[in-house]
Design an enzyme around this catalytic site. Structure first.
Site, PDB file in Angstrom:
ATOM      1  N   CYS A   1     -25.056   4.834 -12.143  1.00 25.78           N
ATOM      2  CA  CYS A   1     -24.077   5.925 -12.156  1.00 25.78           C
ATOM      3  C   CYS A   1     -24.726   7.240 -12.606  1.00 25.78           C
ATOM      4  CB  CYS A   1     -22.919   5.561 -13.081  1.00 25.78           C
ATOM      5  SG  CYS A   1     -21.683   6.857 -13.153  1.00 25.78           S
TER       6      CYS A   1
ATOM      7  N   CYS B   1     -13.063   2.874 -14.603  1.00 22.15           N
ATOM      8  CA  CYS B   1     -13.460   4.278 -14.430  1.00 22.15           C
ATOM      9  C   CYS B   1     -12.192   5.145 -14.385  1.00 22.15           C
ATOM     10  CB  CYS B   1     -14.274   4.425 -13.136  1.00 22.15           C
ATOM     11  SG  CYS B   1     -15.142   6.000 -13.050  1.00 22.15           S
TER      12      CYS B   1
ATOM     13  N   GLU C   1       0.824  -1.211   0.000  1.00 19.39           N
ATOM     14  CA  GLU C   1       0.000   0.000   0.000  1.00 19.39           C
ATOM     15  C   GLU C   1       0.857   1.259   0.000  1.00 19.39           C
ATOM     16  OE1 GLU C   1      -3.041   0.422  -0.636  1.00 19.39           O
ATOM     17  OE2 GLU C   1      -3.621  -1.678  -0.627  1.00 19.39           O
TER      18      GLU C   1
ATOM     19  N   TYR D   1      -6.159   6.399   4.764  1.00 23.37           N
ATOM     20  CA  TYR D   1      -6.282   5.493   3.628  1.00 23.37           C
ATOM     21  C   TYR D   1      -5.535   4.181   3.891  1.00 23.37           C
ATOM     22  CZ  TYR D   1      -5.109   2.945  -0.435  1.00 23.37           C
ATOM     23  OH  TYR D   1      -4.910   1.879  -1.268  1.00 23.37           O
TER      24      TYR D   1
ATOM     25  N   ASP E   1      -9.025   6.661  -1.800  1.00 25.35           N
ATOM     26  CA  ASP E   1      -7.803   7.145  -2.453  1.00 25.35           C
ATOM     27  C   ASP E   1      -8.229   7.866  -3.733  1.00 25.35           C
ATOM     28  OD1 ASP E   1      -8.513   5.177  -4.243  1.00 25.35           O
ATOM     29  OD2 ASP E   1      -6.552   4.206  -4.302  1.00 25.35           O
TER      30      ASP E   1
ATOM     31  N   CYS F   1     -18.829  -1.151 -17.529  1.00 23.69           N
ATOM     32  CA  CYS F   1     -18.853  -0.895 -16.091  1.00 23.69           C
ATOM     33  C   CYS F   1     -20.029  -1.604 -15.408  1.00 23.69           C
ATOM     34  CB  CYS F   1     -18.950   0.609 -15.841  1.00 23.69           C
ATOM     35  SG  CYS F   1     -18.994   0.999 -14.087  1.00 23.69           S
TER      36      CYS F   1
ATOM     37  N   CYS G   1     -17.345   3.074 -19.760  1.00 23.53           N
ATOM     38  CA  CYS G   1     -18.642   2.943 -19.093  1.00 23.53           C
ATOM     39  C   CYS G   1     -19.433   1.746 -19.616  1.00 23.53           C
ATOM     40  CB  CYS G   1     -19.448   4.225 -19.276  1.00 23.53           C
ATOM     41  SG  CYS G   1     -18.622   5.659 -18.564  1.00 23.53           S
TER      42      CYS G   1
HETATM   43 FE1  SF4 Z   1     -17.230   5.371 -14.020  1.00 28.87          FE
HETATM   44 FE2  SF4 Z   1     -19.842   5.673 -13.970  1.00 28.87          FE
HETATM   45 FE3  SF4 Z   1     -18.631   5.164 -16.263  1.00 28.87          FE
HETATM   46 FE4  SF4 Z   1     -18.787   3.317 -14.365  1.00 28.87          FE
HETATM   47  S1  SF4 Z   1     -20.462   4.213 -15.517  1.00 28.87           S
HETATM   48  S2  SF4 Z   1     -16.987   3.819 -15.586  1.00 28.87           S
HETATM   49  S3  SF4 Z   1     -18.610   4.538 -12.527  1.00 28.87           S
HETATM   50  S4  SF4 Z   1     -18.384   6.987 -15.026  1.00 28.87           S
END
Ligand code: SF4
Length: 405
Positions: A227, A211, A56, A139, A157, A221, A218
């Site tokens: 989101c 992200c 870390e 953190y 972080d 994701c 996205c």
């Molecule tokens: Fe990031 Fe939202 Fe895109 Fe996912 S959907 S990568 S959390 S901006």
């Protein structure tokens, strides 16, 4: 979209719509995603708190790809907190050299000594206890406590900040007190009580691999449907980009003094062949405790014109480390390298001096307290040189190769 820049802890839930359903869904989705998609990394093979502590600290401000080899070498040489505590700071810095932000290595070393000297060799098993060790902030404490000990400790972080700013469309400078409080409160609310280590790592992993700052993927994701940043059509507007002050531009000169060893087993030279002279930097300040070719004080970049008198600056630098060159020593320019630190953009003018009389031709004063001496060019890769000084070394090696081609 509502304005969300000045939240209080009380209205966090209302403003960010983090209800029980959202919390449960994010936990489940992220844990599943992490299970299937996490990168295989050496520090993920262990729950040893010392190993996680080391990783870390190394991962702060350094890319995973760079950290891997450093981490493996470190764990070979300092496999546990006792070994690290027994090592000298010079040995520690030698292994850290090239990773940058050297305070991290010093804190790690001091922390290990604190554990051995005052805590019976036991690394604290809670975030609260960990935060009392030098160099461990909220953190790192959250990371070690959740990953090694399974404590439901939150962490935030840079990656987590970005994921939260986008997931919950948090506007404004992410570093403001209000936004920092929001991020930590969200982390505390979301952290999964049964798998806190994996959950925290899933957030960091999502930020590091999906992200990402400039081009979030996205479409891949797992939390896209929840989101709020994605829903705006412009997720990268979160978090807001804040103008940072420009790094200061400075110049220095570094002198590579090269000589043949005095002979096998004799003089100050280590071994045979070509040697270069290195000096250890002071214990405080930029690149504290690392080795370098004798280097001048910084001068403002704009004062360095073609007629700038580097020779006088180099002589002053040598005087300050009690080194005298033979009379009429001629310096050969090797070129100019640049290196950017977090707050300084440095230009390094490299010069070479070949001592025809061998290492004994360099006269050293007796009162200089720091380490300095000759290092074999062949084993220079093991010396604790900073990345900036490695660039001087590269100019020297290129020149040397050109001479023998
Ligand atoms: Fe990031 Fe939202 Fe895109 Fe996912 S959907 S990568 S959390 S901006």
């Amino acid at each position: 979209m509502s304005q969300k820049t000045s939240v209080t802890l009380d209205d966090l839930e209302e403003l960010f719509a983090i209800d029980q359903d959202t919390t449960a869904a994010l936990r489940e989705t992220l844990l599943e995603w992490f299970e299937a998609n996490q990168r295989s990394l050496p520090w993920r093979e262990t729950s040893d708190p010392y190993a996680i502590w080391v990783s870390e600290i190394m991962l702060q401000q350094t890319q995973v790809a760079t950290v891997k080899s450093y981490y493996e070498r470190w764990m070979e040489l300092f496999p546990d907190v006792d070994t690290l505590a027994q090592a000298s700071i010079e040995e520690v810095l030698d292994v850290w050299a090239g990773l940058g932000y050297y305070r991290r290595a010093k804190f790690l070393h001091r922390g290990a000594r604190e554990v051995v000297d005052n805590l019976d060799g036991q690394i604290p098993d809670s975030a609260k206890g960990l935060k009392k060790l030098p160099g461990i902030g909220p953190y790192t404490a959250g990371a070690i406590a959740s990953i090694a000990y399974g404590e439901a400790a939150p962490l935030v972080d840079g990656n987590v900040e970005r994921v939260f700013a986008r997931l919950f469309a948090i506007e404004g400078d992410p570093k403001t007190t209000a936004n920092q409080k929001s991020f930590w409160k969200i982390a505390e609310t979301l952290v999964d009580p049964t798998s806190p280590g994996d959950f925290n790592q899933s957030l960091m992993e999502l930020g590091a691999t999906v992200c990402t700052p400039k081009k979030p993927t996205c479409l891949l994701c797992p939390v896209r449907e929840r989101c709020q940043g994605f829903a705006t059509g412009e997720p990268t507007q979160f978090p807001a980009t804040v103008k940072r002050s420009k790094p200061k531009k400075v110049s220095v000169a570094s002198l590579v003094i090269c000589a043949d060893a005095a002979g096998e087993g004799e003089g100050e030279g280590e071994g045979e062949g070509a040697q270069v002279f290195l000096v250890r930097r002071p214990e405080e300040g930029l690149l504290a405790g690392l080795l370098e070719f004798p280097t001048t004080e910084h001068v403002p970049r704009k004062s360095v014109t073609e007629a700038f008198d580097w020779r006088a600056r180099i002589d002053a630098a040598l005087k300050s480390i009690e080194v005298s060159l033979p009379e009429d020593s001629a310096l050969t320019p090797l070129g100019v390298a640049t290196h950017t630190f977090s707050h300084i953009k440095m230009e390094l003018h490299a010069f070479l001096l070949i001592l025809e009389g061998g290492v004994d031709a360099l006269v050293l004063g007796d009162d200089f307290a720091r380490e300095r001496g000759w290092y074999a060019v062949d084993s220079l890769s093991d010396a604790a040189l900073s990345s900036a000084q490695r660039k001087v070394e590269a100019l020297f090696l290129k020149h040397a190769a050109g001479e023998t081609d």
